[in-house]
Design an enzyme around this catalytic site. Structure first.
Site, PDB file in Angstrom:
ATOM      1  N   CYS A 174      -2.955   9.455   5.046  1.00 12.66           N
ATOM      2  CA  CYS A 174      -2.055   9.576   5.916  1.00 12.66           C
ATOM      3  C   CYS A 174      -2.403   9.665   7.473  1.00 12.66           C
ATOM      4  CB  CYS A 174      -0.754  10.216   5.851  1.00 12.66           C
ATOM      5  SG  CYS A 174       0.149   9.914   4.319  1.00 12.66           S
ATOM      6  N   CYS A 208       0.798  -1.006  -0.226  1.00 13.09           N
ATOM      7  CA  CYS A 208       0.077  -0.073  -0.079  1.00 13.09           C
ATOM      8  C   CYS A 208       0.887   1.185  -0.007  1.00 13.09           C
ATOM      9  CB  CYS A 208      -1.083  -0.129   1.018  1.00 13.09           C
ATOM     10  SG  CYS A 208      -2.275  -1.233   1.223  1.00 13.09           S
TER      11      CYS A 208
END
Lengths: 281, 395
Positions: free
Chosen positions: A106, A36
């Protein structure tokens, strides 16, 4: 080049609390994978009173991922577990002075690692497989994860869902399904609800039409828009043309045209009569 | 402090000679070449001279050159032209490692009903000409294969591929944006039908390119407008850019030897130095024929954008095939097509040199990059021996 805030740059260039914590009173949260492109391992040292004494991180990822990890450890140090549980991805982004929209995932990674560590602290399974139906096969994102991101962050577009969850950022096969999930959350309707009702083609009187339109708006359309911070007001009905005014978050929303056409008008066509058209006052 | 610019496959600095040639065209020589007065006539002369220079650099006739705005326009024009001129043929062959200027046109055409065959590459980025031989059909309108790859630098076996298409009577287009100025190229010996180049990759300004169109190749204009470029591309010519491209082409030809000696030596020194000082690194396409200026290197367990930002602290400019630098969420399609594991693909860096680089530039990278890698690996949750863990999920 991404436009990062000074805080993101500072936390990236001089990260706080990188490293590991050893010891029996340490719990670990893990999120992400190499495939990922980002992964975070969060270490929390929690005392007998449930206060986070120390926090450290190891991160594989870009500047945003490292900065999000760093600021998260700063935020949670000194918090009780109960308070830490309330830290959202938006709190992490806010503490950095914001992140580029494409990098919001994030901050989500930080929130998920924190949740994983707290589950570990409570003796629950450390990293349970995400529940629900896998929607995005490229990044293994489920419908429940997408729904949560949409609700928590008031997301309205596919692009936003991708920015927050990565879902849809690979082969694009899941784009249609993500669109359906957004509609389900935003409009409070499911695919089943959207199936046309069997309505006998009867000629409505003006009074009956007004009653049905008014009832559908009050009972179905307005509550659905309320969920998204919006509202709608019935202004007038001229023949089969329904004139409305959008309120609240719907005002100025770039998708308001879609809301009127694809939701309000479609629902009125189904519940009142096919000839109905909707326009904004 | 000047930047250590090692991102020349992205764009190049404008050469001083190019800049000097352009300035008069921005000041007093601003005529429209289509105008019937002296000022326009002089612009027309500049245009002709630039066309001759570009043609000379490629080994073709000036009439075979169409000036464009960029490489993307050239690629779009070539593909559009090939299919428009053969309306019954609905099959196109290209590769998985093309630039988006070709791949996205192919995707667009697929939605319009064309069938697209995407040829793959091996782990070194090389394509197999036999795969092309097998893929060609009676209804193949065009084969489009890039001359050299922008990320890996791997050079395609163009001569062999062109020969295969000629045997079967199929048109051939090559995106030579990265090849021009770096490796010798002679269109007298290479019978491609369409070839595309871009000015800003060879030290001309951005906003100018050229499409080579072999004489007697079917052509349909993409940009419709006036009679400019013999009716093959409407729109008033970008004379400053075109003149810059002509000068840049002269320079590119004169730099070919240096590219293949001094630049190649600097690239090789950088490659060897990094491989010697940094463990868990790999060169993408190391076994393949590569451009002399390009090094695609990948470092395990770390991510590219973080490396770029730390290199930027030292004014070192490079690129990465990592997802995070592009706004995409998946790493470079070129590295994935080569089967580079995610462990490395996310941590890739591309250094692309030019004749304006010096040994000191290479020294600086060799000095600064190893500690950057070590530092980022200290933050990384992945270590040697982690490959078997579930959450590493490398493929």
């Amino acid at each position: 080049m991404w436009e990062y805030t000074d805080k993101v740059r500072e936390h990236f260039l001089n990260p706080k609390n990188s490293g590991t914590i050893e010891g029996d009173d340490t719990v670990v949260g893990e999120v992400g994978s190499l495939s990922c492109g980002d992964a975070l391992r969060l270490f929390l040292k929690i005392d007998d009173n449930g206060v986070i004494e120390d926090a450290k991180f190891q991160t594989f990822g870009c500047a945003s991922a490292i900065a999000s990890s760093s600021v998260l450890t700063e935020m949670v140090k000194g918090m009780t577990v109960e308070d830490a549980e309330k830290v959202s991805n938006q709190d992490i982004a806010d503490a950095l002075g914001g992140l580029p929209k494409e990098k919001m995932h994030c901050s989500v990674m930080g929130q998920e690692a924190l949740e994983d560590a707290i589950r570990c602290y409570r003796g629950e399974e450390a990293a349970p497989a995400p529940e629900g139906e896998i929607v995005c096969k490229c990044f293994g994102v489920t419908d429940l994860q997408i729904k949560r991101a949409v609700i928590d962050n008031k997301l309205t577009t596919l692009e936003e869902v991708t920015n927050f969850t990565k879902a849809g950022g690979g082969c694009e096969d899941c784009h249609e399904r993500i669109g359906e999930i957004i509609d389900e959350i935003r409009f409070g309707v499911t695919e089943l609800d959207l199936k046309p009702l069997v309505v006998e083609p009867v000629k409505l009187t003006n009074i009956k039409r007004f009653q049905l339109v008014s009832q559908t708006i009050d009972e179905e359309i307005r509550p659905a828009l309320h969920k998204d911070g919006g509202d709608i007001e019935l202004i007038d009905i001229e023949g089969t043309e329904v004139i409305v005014s959008l309120r609240g978050a719907c005002v100025g929303c770039p998708s308001s045209g879609v809301t009127l056409k694809d939701f309000v008008e479609r629902r009125l066509k189904e519940t009142v009569e096919e000839a109905i058209t909707v326009r904004e006052a | 402090m000047r930047p250590v610019y090692l991102d020349n496959n992205a764009t190049t600095m404008v050469a001083p000679e190019v800049k000097e040639a352009i300035i008069p065209l921005l000041e007093e020589e601003y005529g429209n070449p289509s105008s019937m007065h002296g000022l326009g006539g002089r612009s027309g002369k500049y245009l002709s001279e630039a066309r001759e220079k570009v043609a000379a650099g490629l080994g073709c006739e000036p009439s075979e050159i169409i000036f464009t705005s960029c490489g993307t326009e050239g690629d779009n024009t070539a593909i559009h032209s090939a299919i428009e001129s053969q309306p019954t043929k609905k099959h196109i062959i290209t590769t998985r490692v093309e630039h988006p200027a070709v791949l996205n046109v192919a995707k667009h055409l697929e939605r319009k009903g064309y069938e697209i065959t995407l040829l793959g590459v091996d782990s070194e980025g090389r394509m197999d000409p036999d795969h092309l031989r097998e893929a060609i059909r009676p209804d193949t309108a065009l084969v489009s294969v890039m001359y050299a790859n922008n990320e890996s630098g791997v050079i395609s076996p163009i001569e062999e591929l062109v020969e295969i298409t000629k045997e079967r009577g199929v048109l051939f287009h090559t995106d030579a944006v990265q090849a021009v100025g770096k490796i010798p190229l002679d269109l007298k010996k290479l019978p491609v039908d369409y070839l595309v180049l871009s000015g800003h990759k060879i030290h001309a300004p951005k906003g100018v390119g050229a499409l080579y169109l072999r004489r007697n190749t079917p052509f349909r204009p993409f940009m419709l407008g006036g009679h400019q470029e013999l009716g093959r591309r409407g729109g008033t010519e970008n004379i400053p850019g075109i003149v810059g491209l002509g000068v840049a082409m002269d320079l590119a030809v004169s730099h070919i030897d240096e590219e293949n000696t001094r630049v190649r030596a600097m690239r090789d020194r950088l490659e060897k130095g990094l491989m010697a000082s940094i463990p868990d690194a790999m060169i993408n396409g190391v076994e393949a024929a590569r451009l002399p200026n390009t090094l695609s290197i990948a470092f395990k367990y770390i991510e590219g954008e973080a490396m770029l930002l730390l290199l930027d602290q030292f004014k070192i400019c490079a690129s990465s095939g990592s997802a995070c630098t592009s706004g995409s969420l998946e790493p470079s399609h070129v590295l994935r097509a080569m089967g580079v594991p995610f462990t490395y693909a996310h941590g890739s860096l591309r250094f692309s040199l030019s004749v304006y680089n010096t040994d000191e530039d290479i020294d600086l990278v060799l000095k600064e990059l190893p500690p950057i890698i070590s530092r980022l690996r200290e933050f990384s949750p992945f270590r040697r021996g982690d490959e078997g863990l579930d959450w590493v999920d490398d493929h």
